[in-house]
Design an enzyme around this catalytic site. Structure first.
Site, mmCIF file in Angstrom:
data_model
loop_
_atom_site.group_PDB
_atom_site.id
_atom_site.type_symbol
_atom_site.label_atom_id
_atom_site.label_comp_id
_atom_site.label_asym_id
_atom_site.label_seq_id
_atom_site.Cartn_x
_atom_site.Cartn_y
_atom_site.Cartn_z
ATOM 1 N N ASP A 291 0.832 -1.217 0.000
ATOM 2 C CA ASP A 291 0.000 0.000 0.000
ATOM 3 C C ASP A 291 0.863 1.263 0.000
ATOM 4 O O ASP A 291 2.055 1.229 0.351
ATOM 5 C CB ASP A 291 -0.874 0.042 1.266
ATOM 6 N N ASP A 292 0.212 2.334 -0.336
ATOM 7 C CA ASP A 292 0.691 3.721 -0.150
ATOM 8 C C ASP A 292 1.729 4.174 -1.161
ATOM 9 O O ASP A 292 2.104 5.339 -1.177
ATOM 10 C CB ASP A 292 1.237 3.966 1.269
ATOM 11 N N HIS A 340 -6.021 3.019 -3.976
ATOM 12 C CA HIS A 340 -5.932 3.196 -2.519
ATOM 13 C C HIS A 340 -6.234 4.666 -2.171
ATOM 14 O O HIS A 340 -5.878 5.141 -1.110
ATOM 15 C CB HIS A 340 -4.524 2.801 -2.057
ATOM 16 N N HIS A 344 -4.836 9.754 0.165
ATOM 17 C CA HIS A 344 -4.675 8.993 1.404
ATOM 18 C C HIS A 344 -4.860 9.880 2.636
ATOM 19 O O HIS A 344 -4.337 9.609 3.709
ATOM 20 C CB HIS A 344 -3.291 8.335 1.451
ATOM 21 N N HIS A 448 3.844 -2.122 3.129
ATOM 22 C CA HIS A 448 3.894 -0.780 2.538
ATOM 23 C C HIS A 448 5.211 -0.637 1.799
ATOM 24 O O HIS A 448 6.273 -0.760 2.424
ATOM 25 C CB HIS A 448 3.753 0.296 3.626
#
Ligand code: ZN
Length: 488
Positions: A291-292, A340, A344, A448
């Protein structure tokens, strides 16, 4: 002696005559005085036009005249008219009450009488109606006043005091001046020959769109018989929430100044896209998810995955625009790309559905630019079980439902690496992942790729997994969602 006596007799006769004359004079005087007393002579006035008279405002006033004579009870009126003095004036340019005084002298006395003159206004105001050449009423305005004026001889302009009563086929105008004089005039209205305007729905009365497709109202046209564009008066009500399947209505209406309303309704059906049946792999499977990113370590991570022929899933953001090209590279290498969100930013994206999807679709566009296609995979920042969104109660319940309607599969995880706060040590990340994967036949691992110590753990995990019979696969639309319970 006889002569002497005769002289005496004459003298006596003469003395008695005077007495008689004197008595007569006294008697006559007393009689005259009594007559005068009982006659009670006085002065009598005669006013032409009466003691009180009304005179119209603004007219020329001429005293109708007066005369006076003496009059008594016994001898009646004399023929002789007495001289009269008049006092007082009448100003007919001002409303009010005026007094005229008439006087004369008789027998050392002054006699007078008065006349009251009222200057009054009995003239009503005048209303003039204007007419506009070729004027025709319209549906939108009905009969629009062509104009009028009102003028009064005393009050001047009374246009602002005109009361206007609109009836079906006429208008009645009434005005009253300060003296209470009223005027009414009426205007017969031109024939109302118009028809109501028509609302035409561009794009049709019924629209069907798939959830997740932004709804853009194709609009309407509104026109009347005269070809006037009335769209400025259009009122549109109703919304289409494109991320929730359902039946929506948008109404378009226009209301005339007479209160008549014309409306049209558009039905918009938002149909759910839905999701395919979940297919759970037979073999032991690890879905590595990152993620991210993309970030500075994404390239290195892709190299390692390539080296082992392992596939993974990237839930990407646009937090660092320098590495967005890694999205395209990962996609070409056979990894899965999921949204995602772009920013964020919890406070931003969970503030409203609209804010969320604006950010969401922004990321979809970036993915499309990088890979050539939109994705159907998604992971919520914080996961679907997050409580950071509690400031907006129920938002996660609504968003998870919307995701399903829109045909997006959202993924949570069942193995956490601890790289987002639990640890910053690669060995610990490796240990956490191994411990987690041992507990599941199908593991979805949360990592991540913006954490170098987490990326550094991947090669060991791949070696360990291969040695222990795991397949490393990329998530697909029909892969297990591993959903957490929604807490908001
Ligand atoms: Zn995240």
């Amino acid at each position: 002696m006889r002569e002497t006596s005769g002289q005496t007799a004459v003298k006596q006769r003469t003395g008695r005559g005077w007495i008689i004359v004197l008595a007569l004079i006294i008697w006559l005087s007393l009689t005259a005085a009594a007559l005068l007393f009982f006659d009670a002579r006085t002065v009598r006035f005669y006013l032409y036009g009466g003691e009180e008279m009304n005179v119209e405002y603004g007219s020329a006033f001429t005293d109708p005249g007066v005369y006076a004579v003496t009059a008594g009870r016994i001898f009646g009126e004399s023929e002789k008219r007495l001289d009269i003095q008049s006092e007082g004036t009448v100003d007919t340019s001002r409303l009010g009450t005026y007094v005229l005084t008439y006087s004369t002298n008789f027998a050392f006395n002054e006699y007078c009488t008065q006349r009251v003159v009222n200057v009054v206004d009995t003239t009503p105001p005048v209303i003039e109606l204007k007419h506009i050449e070729g004027y025709q009423p319209t549906w939108m305005t009905g009969y629009a006043e062509e104009g009028y004026t009102a003028h009064d001889n005393v009050d001047g302009d009374l246009t602002g005091h005109v009361e206007r009563l609109k009836l079906d086929d006429r208008v009645l105008y009434t005005v009253t001046d300060s003296s209470g004089n009223s005027t009414s005039v009426e205007r017969l209205l031109p024939a109302l020959s118009y028809r109501p305007p028509r609302i035409t729905l561009l794009g049709g009365d019924n629209m069907v769109l798939q959830a997740g497709t932004w709804f853009e109202d194709p609009g309407v046209t509104v026109s009347d018989d005269l070809g006037s564009d009335l769209s400025d008066h259009l009122v549109t009500e109703g919304v289409v929430i494109p991320w929730f399947a359902g039946d929506y209505q948008i109404s378009y209406s226009i209301t005339s100044e007479l209160g008549e309303t014309i409306s049209a309704v558009r039905n918009v059906q938002v149909v759910p896209v839905g999701l395919p049946q979940t297919v759970t792999p037979e073999e032991k499977t690890i879905y590595l998810t990152f993620d991210d990113g993309p970030g500075p370590y994404t390239a290195r991570l892709l190299d390692v995955l390539d080296k082992y022929g392992a596939k993974a899933t990237f839930f990407v953001t646009a937090q660092d625009s320098r590495y967005l090209d890694q999205i395209g590279r990962a996609f070409k290498a056979g990894h899965s790309i999921g949204v995602h969100t772009s920013s964020h930013d919890y406070n931003k994206i969970y503030a409203s559905e609209y804010a969320f999807f604006e950010d969401f679709f922004n990321m979809e566009e970036i993915i499309k630019q990088q890979t050539g296609e939109y994705t159907r995979l998604f992971r919520f920042p914080g996961g679907s079980s997050n409580t950071v969104s509690n400031f907006n109660p129920g938002i996660m319940s609504r968003l998870t439902r919307a995701m399903n309607d829109m045909g997006y599969q959202y993924f949570d995880w069942n193995v956490t690496s601890g790289d987002a706060g639990g640890t910053t040590k690669t060995d610990q990340v490796i240990q956490n992942i191994k411990d987690g994967c041992k507990q599941h036949r199908i593991s979805v691992v949360l990592q991540h790729d913006i954490k170098d110590y987490s990326v550094a753990a991947v090669e060991s995990i791949l070696n360990w997994g291969k040695e222990n019979g795991y397949s490393f696969k990329a998530l697909q639309l029909d892969s297990p969602g591993t959903h957490h319970g929604v807490n908001n």
